[in-house]
Scaffold this motif. Structure first.
Motif, PDB file in Angstrom:
ATOM      1  N   SER A 183       0.829  -1.203   0.000  1.00 40.44           N
ATOM      2  CA  SER A 183       0.000   0.000   0.000  1.00 40.44           C
ATOM      3  C   SER A 183       0.863   1.253   0.000  1.00 40.44           C
ATOM      4  O   SER A 183       0.483   2.266  -0.567  1.00 40.44           O
TER       5      SER A 183
ATOM      6  N   LEU B  37      -6.686   8.050  -3.015  1.00 35.07           N
ATOM      7  CA  LEU B  37      -7.124   6.671  -2.809  1.00 35.07           C
ATOM      8  C   LEU B  37      -7.085   6.298  -1.330  1.00 35.07           C
ATOM      9  O   LEU B  37      -6.039   6.065  -0.760  1.00 35.07           O
TER      10      LEU B  37
ATOM     11  N   ASP C 258      -7.931   3.663   0.335  1.00 34.05           N
ATOM     12  CA  ASP C 258      -7.484   2.348   0.768  1.00 34.05           C
ATOM     13  C   ASP C 258      -6.076   2.019   0.271  1.00 34.05           C
ATOM     14  O   ASP C 258      -5.616   0.895   0.384  1.00 34.05           O
TER      15      ASP C 258
ATOM     16  N   SER D 157     -12.140   4.925  -3.387  1.00 35.55           N
ATOM     17  CA  SER D 157     -11.438   3.648  -3.240  1.00 35.55           C
ATOM     18  C   SER D 157     -10.617   3.356  -4.494  1.00 35.55           C
ATOM     19  O   SER D 157     -10.871   3.903  -5.569  1.00 35.55           O
ATOM     20  N   THR D 158      -9.653   2.476  -4.344  1.00 35.36           N
ATOM     21  CA  THR D 158      -8.848   2.053  -5.486  1.00 35.36           C
ATOM     22  C   THR D 158      -9.729   1.415  -6.552  1.00 35.36           C
ATOM     23  O   THR D 158      -9.560   1.666  -7.741  1.00 35.36           O
ATOM     24  N   ASP D 159     -10.691   0.582  -6.133  1.00 37.76           N
ATOM     25  CA  ASP D 159     -11.595  -0.054  -7.098  1.00 37.76           C
ATOM     26  C   ASP D 159     -12.387   0.969  -7.904  1.00 37.76           C
ATOM     27  O   ASP D 159     -12.538   0.839  -9.103  1.00 37.76           O
ATOM     28  N   ASP D 160     -12.894   2.011  -7.226  1.00 37.36           N
ATOM     29  CA  ASP D 160     -13.632   3.056  -7.934  1.00 37.36           C
ATOM     30  C   ASP D 160     -12.726   3.770  -8.943  1.00 37.36           C
ATOM     31  O   ASP D 160     -13.121   4.062 -10.069  1.00 37.36           O
ATOM     32  N   TRP D 161     -11.500   4.042  -8.532  1.00 40.01           N
ATOM     33  CA  TRP D 161     -10.561   4.717  -9.431  1.00 40.01           C
ATOM     34  C   TRP D 161     -10.227   3.855 -10.626  1.00 40.01           C
ATOM     35  O   TRP D 161     -10.205   4.341 -11.762  1.00 40.01           O
ATOM     36  N   LEU D 162      -9.986   2.561 -10.401  1.00 46.10           N
ATOM     37  CA  LEU D 162      -9.673   1.655 -11.515  1.00 46.10           C
ATOM     38  C   LEU D 162     -10.847   1.549 -12.485  1.00 46.10           C
ATOM     39  O   LEU D 162     -10.642   1.474 -13.702  1.00 46.10           O
ATOM     40  N   THR D 163     -12.068   1.565 -11.966  1.00 46.11           N
ATOM     41  CA  THR D 163     -13.241   1.550 -12.849  1.00 46.11           C
ATOM     42  C   THR D 163     -13.290   2.790 -13.720  1.00 46.11           C
ATOM     43  O   THR D 163     -13.591   2.718 -14.909  1.00 46.11           O
ATOM     44  N   ARG D 164     -12.952   3.926 -13.160  1.00 44.78           N
ATOM     45  CA  ARG D 164     -12.974   5.181 -13.916  1.00 44.78           C
ATOM     46  C   ARG D 164     -11.952   5.221 -15.050  1.00 44.78           C
ATOM     47  O   ARG D 164     -12.202   5.813 -16.086  1.00 44.78           O
TER      48      ARG D 164
ATOM     49  N   ALA E  93     -10.671   2.608 -16.586  1.00 45.60           N
ATOM     50  CA  ALA E  93     -10.749   1.425 -17.471  1.00 45.60           C
ATOM     51  C   ALA E  93     -11.295   1.798 -18.840  1.00 45.60           C
ATOM     52  O   ALA E  93     -11.994   2.718 -19.038  1.00 45.60           O
TER      53      ALA E  93
END
Length: 81
Positions: free
Chosen positions: A7, A34, A36, A72-79, A81
């Motif tokens: 992290s 981010l 998390d 969150s990291t997941d939200d950022w990665l979705t954006r 993608a």
């Protein structure tokens, strides 16, 4: 909050990650922070003390109000993608 080497690497690389693709309603001049992929340690000094969790929560709240969009990291990665 558990803070490990992985992290720390992610935080160093992406702490000021561009918000990425977003709708007009979501976009702003802020950067994504981010939540998390960052962390802190317990702090004690002449002014008082704070646990890592207390300090992390306070930093995230303040950053979201004044500096960045805390996601969150997941939200950022979705954006992105």
């Amino acid at each position: 909050m558990h803070f490990n080497i992985h992290s720390a690497h992610v935080a160093a690389k992406w702490v000021a990650a561009p918000v990425g693709r977003c709708s007009q309603q979501q976009c702003s001049d802020k950067v994504a922070f981010l939540k998390d992929a960052t962390g802190t340690l317990d702090v004690e000094n002449e002014a008082g003390s704070a646990t890592a969790n207390e300090l992390q929560n306070t930093i995230l709240v303040a950053r979201h109000v004044f500096i960045s969009e805390v996601i969150s990291t997941d939200d950022w990665l979705t954006r992105i993608a």
